[in-house]
Design a protein around this motif. Structure first.
Motif, mmCIF file in Angstrom:
data_model
loop_
_atom_site.group_PDB
_atom_site.id
_atom_site.type_symbol
_atom_site.label_atom_id
_atom_site.label_comp_id
_atom_site.label_asym_id
_atom_site.label_seq_id
_atom_site.Cartn_x
_atom_site.Cartn_y
_atom_site.Cartn_z
ATOM 1 N N LYS A 184 0.815 -1.013 -0.087
ATOM 2 C CA LYS A 184 -0.039 -0.079 -0.027
ATOM 3 C C LYS A 184 0.840 1.287 0.178
ATOM 4 C CE LYS A 184 -3.620 2.619 2.171
ATOM 5 N NZ LYS A 184 -5.109 2.395 2.367
ATOM 6 N N LYS A 185 1.720 1.382 0.770
ATOM 7 C CA LYS A 185 2.741 2.469 1.096
ATOM 8 C C LYS A 185 3.461 2.841 -0.423
ATOM 9 C CE LYS A 185 3.903 2.347 5.856
ATOM 10 N NZ LYS A 185 4.878 1.309 6.350
ATOM 11 N N ARG A 186 3.930 1.746 -1.165
ATOM 12 C CA ARG A 186 4.519 1.880 -2.350
ATOM 13 C C ARG A 186 3.534 2.027 -3.476
ATOM 14 N NH1 ARG A 186 7.778 -2.597 -0.702
ATOM 15 N NH2 ARG A 186 6.518 -4.151 -1.889
ATOM 16 N N GLY A 187 2.241 2.153 -3.147
ATOM 17 C CA GLY A 187 1.033 2.298 -4.360
ATOM 18 C C GLY A 187 1.147 0.929 -5.176
ATOM 19 N N GLU A 188 1.569 -0.054 -4.895
ATOM 20 C CA GLU A 188 1.565 -1.353 -5.695
ATOM 21 C C GLU A 188 0.098 -2.165 -5.407
ATOM 22 O OE1 GLU A 188 4.473 -4.572 -5.288
ATOM 23 O OE2 GLU A 188 5.759 -2.839 -4.902
ATOM 24 N N LYS A 189 -0.479 -2.293 -6.419
ATOM 25 C CA LYS A 189 -1.851 -2.751 -6.286
ATOM 26 C C LYS A 189 -1.721 -4.447 -5.591
ATOM 27 C CE LYS A 189 -4.711 0.187 -7.971
ATOM 28 N NZ LYS A 189 -5.715 0.807 -7.326
ATOM 29 N N ILE A 190 -2.721 -4.803 -4.813
ATOM 30 C CA ILE A 190 -2.724 -6.295 -4.385
ATOM 31 C C ILE A 190 -3.720 -7.067 -5.046
ATOM 32 C CG2 ILE A 190 -3.223 -7.616 -2.145
ATOM 33 C CD1 ILE A 190 -2.499 -4.634 -0.777
ATOM 34 N N ALA A 191 -3.205 -8.092 -5.486
ATOM 35 C CA ALA A 191 -4.091 -9.198 -6.226
ATOM 36 C C ALA A 191 -4.610 -10.289 -5.312
ATOM 37 C CB ALA A 191 -3.398 -9.760 -7.456
ATOM 38 N N VAL B 46 -8.699 -4.463 4.812
ATOM 39 C CA VAL B 46 -10.392 -4.694 4.840
ATOM 40 C C VAL B 46 -10.569 -4.586 3.469
ATOM 41 C CG1 VAL B 46 -10.379 -2.052 5.041
ATOM 42 C CG2 VAL B 46 -12.190 -3.626 5.660
ATOM 43 N N VAL B 47 -11.640 -5.933 3.425
ATOM 44 C CA VAL B 47 -12.392 -5.842 2.300
ATOM 45 C C VAL B 47 -13.349 -4.993 2.047
ATOM 46 C CG1 VAL B 47 -13.739 -7.523 0.957
ATOM 47 C CG2 VAL B 47 -11.691 -8.471 1.863
ATOM 48 N N ILE B 48 -13.579 -4.361 1.067
ATOM 49 C CA ILE B 48 -14.787 -3.489 0.900
ATOM 50 C C ILE B 48 -15.669 -4.000 -0.348
ATOM 51 C CG2 ILE B 48 -15.683 -1.154 0.262
ATOM 52 C CD1 ILE B 48 -12.620 -0.041 1.130
ATOM 53 N N GLU B 49 -16.855 -4.608 0.195
ATOM 54 C CA GLU B 49 -17.737 -5.060 -0.750
ATOM 55 C C GLU B 49 -18.984 -4.332 -1.370
ATOM 56 O OE1 GLU B 49 -18.425 -9.217 0.026
ATOM 57 O OE2 GLU B 49 -20.090 -9.505 -1.758
ATOM 58 N N THR C 63 -6.882 -1.539 1.396
ATOM 59 C CA THR C 63 -8.243 -1.853 1.274
ATOM 60 C C THR C 63 -8.496 -2.978 -0.020
ATOM 61 O OG1 THR C 63 -8.634 -0.043 -0.204
ATOM 62 C CG2 THR C 63 -8.891 0.124 2.112
ATOM 63 N N ILE C 64 -9.249 -3.716 0.032
ATOM 64 C CA ILE C 64 -9.236 -4.964 -0.862
ATOM 65 C C ILE C 64 -10.745 -4.794 -1.493
ATOM 66 C CG2 ILE C 64 -8.975 -7.472 -1.689
ATOM 67 C CD1 ILE C 64 -6.404 -6.212 -0.430
ATOM 68 N N GLY C 65 -10.985 -4.263 -2.738
ATOM 69 C CA GLY C 65 -12.368 -4.200 -3.288
ATOM 70 C C GLY C 65 -13.051 -5.475 -4.008
ATOM 71 N N ILE C 66 -14.344 -5.515 -3.784
ATOM 72 C CA ILE C 66 -15.057 -6.435 -4.446
ATOM 73 C C ILE C 66 -16.264 -5.609 -5.033
ATOM 74 C CG2 ILE C 66 -15.511 -7.750 -2.522
ATOM 75 C CD1 ILE C 66 -15.996 -10.189 -4.715
ATOM 76 N N GLY C 67 -16.141 -5.384 -6.339
ATOM 77 C CA GLY C 67 -17.724 -4.400 -6.666
ATOM 78 C C GLY C 67 -17.451 -3.104 -5.936
ATOM 79 N N ALA C 68 -16.309 -2.506 -5.976
ATOM 80 C CA ALA C 68 -15.666 -1.324 -5.107
ATOM 81 C C ALA C 68 -15.026 -0.392 -5.979
ATOM 82 C CB ALA C 68 -15.379 -1.719 -3.731
ATOM 83 N N CYS D 204 -9.511 1.178 -4.920
ATOM 84 C CA CYS D 204 -9.039 0.177 -3.715
ATOM 85 C C CYS D 204 -7.354 -0.032 -3.749
ATOM 86 C CB CYS D 204 -9.738 -0.891 -3.577
ATOM 87 S SG CYS D 204 -11.459 -0.531 -3.102
ATOM 88 N N ASP D 205 -6.758 -0.558 -2.649
ATOM 89 C CA ASP D 205 -5.433 -0.732 -2.856
ATOM 90 C C ASP D 205 -5.308 -2.373 -3.506
ATOM 91 O OD1 ASP D 205 -4.449 1.382 -1.440
ATOM 92 O OD2 ASP D 205 -5.424 0.588 0.410
ATOM 93 N N GLY D 206 -6.258 -3.055 -3.510
ATOM 94 C CA GLY D 206 -6.195 -4.116 -4.082
ATOM 95 C C GLY D 206 -7.639 -4.709 -4.594
ATOM 96 N N GLN D 207 -7.661 -5.801 -5.113
ATOM 97 C CA GLN D 207 -8.981 -6.351 -5.650
ATOM 98 C C GLN D 207 -9.145 -7.794 -5.323
ATOM 99 O OE1 GLN D 207 -11.142 -4.628 -7.497
ATOM 100 N NE2 GLN D 207 -10.313 -2.774 -7.077
ATOM 101 N N VAL D 208 -10.308 -8.213 -5.246
ATOM 102 C CA VAL D 208 -10.426 -9.864 -5.010
ATOM 103 C C VAL D 208 -11.748 -10.100 -5.760
ATOM 104 C CG1 VAL D 208 -11.883 -9.157 -2.889
ATOM 105 C CG2 VAL D 208 -11.051 -11.883 -3.209
ATOM 106 N N LEU D 209 -11.789 -11.344 -6.406
ATOM 107 C CA LEU D 209 -13.013 -11.907 -7.087
ATOM 108 C C LEU D 209 -12.970 -13.339 -6.541
ATOM 109 C CD1 LEU D 209 -12.765 -10.885 -10.893
ATOM 110 C CD2 LEU D 209 -14.469 -9.998 -9.010
ATOM 111 N N VAL D 210 -13.990 -13.944 -6.527
ATOM 112 C CA VAL D 210 -14.349 -15.231 -6.635
ATOM 113 C C VAL D 210 -14.064 -15.993 -7.769
ATOM 114 C CG1 VAL D 210 -16.368 -16.921 -5.846
ATOM 115 C CG2 VAL D 210 -16.568 -14.865 -4.768
ATOM 116 N N THR D 211 -13.120 -16.858 -7.492
ATOM 117 C CA THR D 211 -12.254 -17.663 -8.721
ATOM 118 C C THR D 211 -13.262 -18.234 -9.487
ATOM 119 O OG1 THR D 211 -10.157 -17.830 -7.171
ATOM 120 C CG2 THR D 211 -10.487 -19.151 -9.171
#
Ligand code: KIV
Length: 293
Positions: free
Chosen positions: A16-23, A183-186, A204-209, A213-220
């Motif tokens: 997050k500090k480096r602005g690198e997105k989280i997968a 934190v996941v934001i859904e 922050t890890i977004g799903i439909g957000a 966000c700092d990262g993204q998550v999906l249901v595989t």
């Protein structure tokens, strides 16, 4: 020799500090976990969505602690680099702090997870604090809380009024203050998710957000096009494995029926000297004329 990358809780904070997105993606089994890990996915979540995409339930509510542990162990064996997070299912952390600590602890001790995830904002503060005090890293989850689908009348976008939006901001801040590392934001409108992301210091890890966000998550299985019962607005199918898989199964059935599978090349042959020996004791052995031994 290339040093193996191992994602830890501090790694995500540094990203997050480096602005690198989280997968982040969900995983439920060994084979898929291996592929997720090889692809460079940072976080693998054994989500309670397993109840829907793996077990065929209509919601995540029936999932048990033992089931999440079972899947977490399988996923653990497929991972070298990714951070493994196990979801705390419905009623595993809402009844009492003591039960929450015990159930979350089992995810680490028996499942091999590094962290747990649980749903809830301000109301989840006591349980998040207790888990963190027990040495269990916690990922929060605000916005749409699928475990509360009966209370909120389904899976709906959150943040429909200014009060709701203010509550979402408060929830995310409360989760951070309680000690969650992420934190996941859904299902939250992107301007709200962007504001949360800039206000909190945890990733922050977004799903439909939205994309901020700092990262993204999906249901595989959604991403793979394997789960096709419905498709939420925010899901992108990166492959159509449902169609591909169905085609493979149909071709198999047809090849078996017509005798096209297996060929002799796909079968074990018999050594010629053994065959001759066998024919001497039993001269009746029919050998197909085109059969190669
Ligand atoms: O259970 C799950 O898979 C989740 C993700 C949707 C974030 O909570």
């Amino acid at each position: 020799m290339k040093k193996e990358r191992r994602v830890t809780v501090p790694t995500l904070q540094e990203m997050k500090k480096r602005g690198e997105k989280i997968a982040m993606l969900t995983g439920y089994d060994f084979l898929t976990a291996q592929l997720l890990d090889r692809a460079g996915v940072d976080v693998i979540l054994v989500g309670d969505t397993l109840g829907m995409v793996f077990q065929g339930h209509e919601s995540t509510l029936p999932v048990t602690v033992d089931e999440v542990i079972y899947h977490t162990r399988a996923v653990r064996r497929g991972i070298h680099s990714a951070l493994l997070v196990a979801d705390l299912p419905f009623l595993s952390y809402q009844v009492s702090i003591e039960e929450a600590v015990r159930n979350a602890g089992r995810m680490l001790k028996e499942g091999g997870a590094v962290a747990v995830k649980l749903e809830g904002g301000s109301t989840a503060v006591p349980v998040i604090s207790a888990l963190v005090q027990a040495g269990i890293p916690v990922m929060g989850h605000v916005g749409l809380a699928p475990q509360s689908c009966n209370l909120i009348g389904g899976h709906k976008v959150q943040g429909k009024t200014v009060e709701d939006i203010e509550q979402l901001l408060e929830d995310a801040q409360a989760v951070e203050d309680a000690g969650a590392f992420s934190v996941v934001i859904e299902a939250v409108p992107w301007p709200v998710a962007r504001e949360i992301t800039s206000c909190v210091t945890i990733p922050t890890i977004g799903i439909g957000a939205g994309p901020y966000c700092d990262g993204q998550v999906l249901v595989t299985p959604d991403l793979l096009g394997l789960f096709t019962a419905f498709k939420p607005h925010f899901v992108r199918r990166f492959a159509q494995l449902g169609d591909e898989t169905l085609k493979a199964f149909e071709t198999y059935v047809s090849e078996v029926r017509t005798g096209g599978f297996p060929t002799l090349d796909e079968s074990y042959s018999l050594d010629e000297s053994l065959l001759k020996e066998w024919q001497q004791v039993s001269r009746e052995i029919p050998i197909a004329p085109d059969r190669e031994v």
